[in-house]
Structures are given as C-alpha cells and as structure tokens.
Design an enzyme around this catalytic site. Structure first.
Site, short mmCIF file in Angstrom:
data_model
loop_
_atom_site.label_atom_id
_atom_site.label_comp_id
_atom_site.label_asym_id
_atom_site.label_seq_id
_atom_site.Cartn_x
_atom_site.Cartn_y
_atom_site.Cartn_z
N MET A 43 0.83 -1.23 0.00
CA MET A 43 0.02 -0.03 -0.07
C MET A 43 0.69 1.40 0.01
SD MET A 43 -3.33 -0.97 2.11
CE MET A 43 -2.82 -0.82 3.66
N GLY A 44 2.15 1.12 -0.13
CA GLY A 44 3.09 2.13 -0.38
C GLY A 44 3.45 2.69 1.03
N ASN A 45 4.03 3.99 1.15
CA ASN A 45 4.62 4.30 2.34
C ASN A 45 5.60 3.33 2.70
OD1 ASN A 45 5.06 5.97 4.40
ND2 ASN A 45 3.50 5.01 5.66
N HIS A 95 9.53 -3.74 3.37
CA HIS A 95 9.03 -3.86 2.00
C HIS A 95 10.01 -4.01 0.91
CE1 HIS A 95 5.61 -1.14 3.49
NE2 HIS A 95 5.00 -2.08 3.12
N GLN A 105 -10.20 -2.72 2.73
CA GLN A 105 -9.84 -3.20 3.84
C GLN A 105 -9.59 -2.21 5.47
OE1 GLN A 105 -5.85 -4.33 1.90
NE2 GLN A 105 -5.00 -3.95 3.94
N SER A 142 7.19 -1.02 10.14
CA SER A 142 5.61 -0.91 9.74
C SER A 142 5.48 0.48 9.21
CB SER A 142 4.56 -1.14 11.02
OG SER A 142 3.63 -0.65 10.54
N SER A 143 4.63 0.30 8.43
CA SER A 143 4.32 1.78 7.86
C SER A 143 3.69 2.82 8.89
CB SER A 143 3.34 1.82 6.52
OG SER A 143 3.68 0.98 5.64
N ARG A 144 2.90 2.12 9.91
CA ARG A 144 2.12 2.90 11.14
C ARG A 144 3.25 3.33 11.99
NH1 ARG A 144 -2.21 -0.38 8.90
NH2 ARG A 144 -3.96 1.03 8.33
O1 PAF Z 1 -0.15 -5.71 3.47
C1 PAF Z 1 -0.56 -4.95 2.66
O2 PAF Z 1 0.30 -3.87 2.54
C2 PAF Z 1 -1.84 -5.13 2.09
O3 PAF Z 1 -2.69 -5.58 3.14
C3 PAF Z 1 -2.01 -5.72 0.75
C4 PAF Z 1 -1.30 -6.92 1.02
C5 PAF Z 1 -1.05 -4.88 -0.18
C6 PAF Z 1 -3.49 -5.63 0.14
O4 PAF Z 1 -3.75 -4.26 0.31
#
Ligand code: PAF
Length: 274
Positions: A26-28, A33, A57, A182-184
């Site tokens: 989801m970027g960021n 990643h 989601q 984590s992005s958060r």
């Molecule tokens: O883990 C994530 O970043 C998201 O849940 C995913 C797998 C890209 C689905 O939107």
C-alpha cells in the site's frame, strides 16, 4: 524501472515476461517492503511491486484518508532495490464500479485475532489481492510475515482457488531495539517510539516461557496482556496459536505467538514463530 498506472499499460509492460514475481503493497514503503522486493527478485523474470491503498480493507474509523501516499519516494526506493515494474493504479482505475464481488475467507481463519477486531478486513484484503495477483499475472508473490494472519489467509485462498502462484513469506525486518518495521510506526511520537519495542519484548518473554516447557497458554497470554496494560498499552490480543492454521495448538505443533496493541493512537501488531 517502469511505472504504470493503468491496467492496459500494465498488460503491455508484462508482455515479454512469463514469470512475474510480485510484491503487493500500500506504499509508504520502509526497509521491510524493500527486503520483500529483494527476496522476490531471483524468483521471477520480472519483479513487480504494486502500490494501492485499498479502501476495502479499512474500517470506518481507520486511517484510510490519512494513510500516507508517498509515490515518488516509494518509486525511488523500489528502483534502488531492483524492482523492474511498479503498478500504481488510481481508485477509479482499479475499482471503476463498486466492487460488489468480494472474496469472503472462512470465519475460522479470518474472524479471529485481527479479524475479530477489524470486521471485514480480510474480505477487503482477499478481494484486492485476488485482483492484484490476476492483473499482474503473478507466478510468485511475496508477503511480509509481520502480517502473519494475512499471509496465512492468502495462502489458503490461493490454494483453494487452485491459483498457480507460489506464495512466499518474508521475514519481519526489525529496528535494532526489536520494533517490527511498519508503515504505521511513523504515527508514533518520540516518547511512544522509545516505548514501542515493549511489544516485541513481551512476545519474546512468551517465546522463552514456551521454550522452557510452560504450556498454560491462557496464563501466558493473560500475563502478557497485564504487563502491556501496566506499561500503558491497550492490548487487543496476545495469543499463542498453531502456525499452520492459527487454531489453538496441540502438543508438538509448531507455534506462533501473535499480538496487537495500541500505544496512544497507534495500533501495532507483531508476532514470533517459536
Ligand atoms: O499488507 C499490505 O500492505 C496490504 O494488506 C496488501 C497485501 C497490499 C493488500 O492491500
């Protein structure tokens, strides 16, 4: 590195390849990643990352609107990590009509742990992942083990639908103090950041007790929740589960301990395989 925003451009860019290895995001992006991208690289003839903040989601009180959208920085990092192709569609491109067909994962897998606290989350994840795997023609896809239950649900989905895709899990990347990337984490204040590794420490304490032969899982879980509360966290769950299907473990099962807790306004999750 090629960046495409539309489905026809993606199809065109994929034409020369037979085995896309895909990292959905989801970027960021952070180092976690990028480790998944490096893991994917030798597993296909083209390495594809997707960047799409998936509304389906997010719950009504979640951070969909404020979730950081950092496409330019993400692409620079992906290129440096060896990614070949980025698919970053707009919402209009990916969900041109309301997404009325959805993938509903089984409650035993998806309504526990994260699913119990985030109703509909795994339906949203499965639906978008199904679409992303289809349009990227994925033959391998890599997901982080930090989202352990997500990885499990996706593995089961791909198996049940006979999708010819090898699903790989990537190890959680951690800061030196143990905090899972984590992005958060970016939402944490400096004080909270200094405290945030307590979640990992709490999982480590349970892992140590399990290795020493302690088998009263409920007592370990309750103790860990109390410890977190005493330190100012609001835990949603701490749970010892079987790795294979996240059900209660039987003697001899490979186990995983999972936790989710809020520190201030930030909800963090983490897990440790035993
Ligand atoms: O883990 C994530 O970043 C998201 O849940 C995913 C797998 C890209 C689905 O939107």
């Amino acid at each position: 590195m090629h960046i495409v925003h539309t489905l026809p451009a993606l199809a065109e860019a994929l034409k020369p390849f037979r085995h896309p290895a895909v990292v959905p995001t989801m970027g960021n992006l952070h180092d976690g990643h990028l480790a998944l991208v490096r893991q994917a690289k030798p597993l296909g003839d083209v390495t594809v990352a997707t960047i799409f903040v998936n509304r389906l989601q997010f719950g009504p009180k979640d951070d969909f609107d404020t979730y950081p959208r950092t496409l330019a920085a993400d692409c620079a990092q992906l290129e440096a990590a060896g990614c070949d192709l980025v698919f970053a569609p707009s919402e209009q491109e990916f969900y041109p009509q309301p997404q009325v067909f959805r993938i509903a994962p089984p409650p035993a897998l998806a309504d526990v742990l994260e699913g119990a606290f985030r109703p509909g989350f795994f339906t949203g994840v499965c639906t978008v992942v199904m679409k992303l795997l289809a349009c990227t023609q994925a033959r391998t896809a890599v997901f982080g083990k930090k989202d352990y239950q997500q990885l499990m649900v996706i593995r089961h989905m791909v198996r049940q639908f006979n999708m010819p895709i090898d699903i790989r899990g990537g190890d959680t990347q951690r800061a030196p103090d143990g905090l899972a990337m984590s992005s958060r984490n970016g939402y944490l204040s400096a004080t909270e950041r200094a405290q945030a590794s307590e979640l990992h420490a709490c999982l480590q304490a349970i892992a140590q007790a399990l290795r020493l032969g302690q088998h009263d899982f409920s007592a370990l879980e309750a103790q860990a929740m109390d410890t977190l509360r005493a330190k100012g966290w609001q835990p949603d769950y701490v749970a010892v589960r079987r790795q294979a299907d996240l059900q209660a473990p039987e003697p001899g099962d490979a186990m995983v301990v999972l936790a989710a807790a809020r520190l201030g306004g930030t909800r963090l999750i983490d897990n440790l395989e035993i």
